[in-house]
Design a protein around this motif. Structure first.
Motif, short mmCIF file in Angstrom:
data_model
loop_
_atom_site.label_atom_id
_atom_site.label_comp_id
_atom_site.label_asym_id
_atom_site.label_seq_id
_atom_site.Cartn_x
_atom_site.Cartn_y
_atom_site.Cartn_z
N TYR A 228 39.97 37.02 36.23
CA TYR A 228 41.20 37.09 37.01
C TYR A 228 41.20 36.11 38.18
O TYR A 228 42.01 36.22 39.07
N TYR B 159 39.82 34.30 41.67
CA TYR B 159 39.26 34.84 42.90
C TYR B 159 40.28 35.77 43.58
O TYR B 159 41.49 35.58 43.44
N PRO B 160 39.82 36.76 44.31
CA PRO B 160 40.75 37.66 45.01
C PRO B 160 41.58 36.90 46.05
O PRO B 160 41.07 36.04 46.75
N LEU C 11 36.83 37.54 39.87
CA LEU C 11 37.15 38.92 39.50
C LEU C 11 37.05 39.11 37.99
O LEU C 11 37.29 38.17 37.22
N THR C 12 36.75 40.32 37.61
CA THR C 12 36.91 40.75 36.23
C THR C 12 38.06 41.75 36.18
O THR C 12 38.45 42.30 37.20
N LEU D 20 36.98 45.23 37.53
CA LEU D 20 36.81 45.27 38.97
C LEU D 20 38.17 45.26 39.66
O LEU D 20 38.40 46.01 40.64
N TYR D 21 39.08 44.44 39.16
CA TYR D 21 40.42 44.34 39.76
C TYR D 21 41.13 45.68 39.68
O TYR D 21 41.67 46.17 40.69
N TYR E 188 39.61 48.33 42.07
CA TYR E 188 39.95 48.10 43.48
C TYR E 188 41.39 48.46 43.78
O TYR E 188 41.68 49.18 44.75
N TYR F 50 38.47 42.94 49.89
CA TYR F 50 39.12 42.24 48.78
C TYR F 50 39.54 40.84 49.21
O TYR F 50 39.35 39.87 48.46
N ASN G 116 36.61 38.64 49.44
CA ASN G 116 35.83 38.69 48.20
C ASN G 116 34.49 39.41 48.34
O ASN G 116 33.52 39.06 47.66
N VAL H 27 34.01 42.23 47.12
CA VAL H 27 34.40 43.31 46.22
C VAL H 27 33.20 43.97 45.55
O VAL H 27 33.27 45.14 45.15
N ARG H 28 32.12 43.24 45.39
CA ARG H 28 30.97 43.84 44.71
C ARG H 28 30.38 44.99 45.54
O ARG H 28 30.19 46.09 45.02
#
Length: 392
Positions: free
Chosen positions: A39, A41-42, A183-184, A187-188, A191, A232, A235, A237-238
């Motif tokens: 997806y 990058y955030p 992003l995957t 994960l998206y 979140y 987010y 980034n 996010v992990r």
């Protein structure tokens, strides 16, 4: 004039999205414009989709409570009825609405002479009148069942997603190649759904049952939304997925204990509350500071170094940790009372007002499980109306 306003707004916008604030050194927004994988990058604009989604979550909640939670409650015997109605009295009603809901001793004595009523009878009337405005057990059961269902589902999704993620097993992977971590889809969605849920809680908090920790919960929701949005945008996010999953693991246990309490399954309530207490303290006072804060404060410092939004992100995490300590103290208090009384008893967070003094109406009625009297400290506080969530 319009040119000056536009110039000021431009400066404000540039300051708000300053690369010096959001990104590590030598990284620009242009570097994150590339598609990457999955997806991409955030980007901050992605979070705009949260607001219609939050409205959708709230709509689903209303349907869930009406067509699933309410039938379940009725099936297990929770009655669709309100609390005892205080008998109509124009004088007392005027005092209640216009002057005070908690009359002091002097006012009680004046009303007693005016109505030729006993002071205890007037106290009983005000107590019932306050309870009259509070939602019945059925409403509270439906609210808790919705939160239980969401927390359980999102936790199961989160643990399934994280189980195959390398940063779940090695937190240093949260910062490897940062911020170039695309992003995957999993994960998206994780979140955005969490963020939409907490926005829906933020709005519905003003319509849900009012509790004494309203301000604490308001700060909690603000900090949570801020954490999710900030992490987010830059980034992180992990590590954000680790934080969300860690919090969800105890939340659904608390809601399960509340459901058991509303259904008057006292032993099940006690067992679930003990499990919740253990999980909460281990995760919030053990795993959170020594696993999450360790990686956000120390491992990230070592691998990417601090920058302005890094300080803000960790500041919000520390706010959450302070709230964890406050809640842990309250939970330990409840557990201590449970050991003394033999069951999980009503605490200062109770959202149903009661009294150790039995009035004319209820003195001959057997008090069911889950309706033990409040302690004297509650009465001395002058109000017991807004409440805290664990009930008994």
């Amino acid at each position: 004039m319009a040119t000056e306003v536009a110039g000021a707004l431009g400066l404000l916008w540039g300051w708000l999205w300053s690369e010096r604030f959001w990104l590590p050194q030598n990284v620009s927004w242009a570097d994150l414009e590339g598609p990457g994988d999955g997806y991409g990058y955030p980007r901050a604009r992605h979070t705009l989709s949260v607001f219609p989604l939050a409205a959708g979550v709230f709509s689903v909640r209303l349907l869930f409570e009406r067509f699933i939670a309410k039938p379940c409650a009725l099936h297990i015997g929770i009655q669709d009825s309100g609390s005892y109605q205080a008998p109509h009295n124009a004088i007392l009603e005027k005092v209640f609405v216009s002057i005070t809901k908690y009359p002091d001793e002097r006012r009680l004595e004046g009303l007693s002479k005016q109505l030729d009523w006993d002071v205890r009878k007037i106290q009983s009337w005000f107590r019932h009148r306050r309870n009259q405005d509070k939602p019945p057990t059925l409403t509270k059961f439906c609210e808790s069942m919705w939160r239980f269902t969401f927390y359980l589902c999102i936790f199961c999704y989160g643990i399934r997603f994280l189980w195959s993620s390398p940063w779940f097993w090695d937190t240093r992977q949260c910062w490897h190649s940062y911020p170039y971590q695309p992003l995957t889809s999993g994960l998206y969605y994780y979140y955005i759904m969490e963020l939409a849920f907490y926005w829906s809680l933020m709005f519905s908090q003003f319509t849900d049952i009012k509790r004494k920790d309203f301000l604490i919960m308001f700060v909690h929701h603000l900090a949570t939304i801020g954490l999710i949005t900030f992490s987010y945008t830059n980034n992180m996010v992990r590590v954000g997925t680790l934080i969300m999953c860690l919090h969800d693991v105890s939340d659904f246990l608390l809601e399960a204990a509340k459901l058991a309490n509303y259904a008057k399954y006292q032993r099940l309530c006690d067992v679930l509350f003990v499990i919740f207490s253990a999980v909460f303290i281990v995760t919030r006072l053990g795993i959170y500071p020594f696993w999450i804060l360790n990686t956000t404060l120390f491992e990230s410092w070592e691998m990417i170094g601090p920058y302005p939004s890094w300080w803000l992100f960790n500041g919000l995490l520390l706010v959450l940790q302070i709230l964890h300590v406050i809640w842990s103290y309250l939970i330990v208090r409840i557990a201590f009372k449970a050991l003394i009384r033999g069951k999980v008893s009503k605490d200062d967070r109770s959202d149903v007002e009661s009294s150790s003094e039995e009035d004319d109406v209820t003195s001959s009625t057997k008090r069911p499980c889950g309706s033990s009297s409040s302690n004297g400290a509650n009465r001395a506080n002058g109000h017991m109306g807004g409440s805290y969530g664990a009930e008994e």
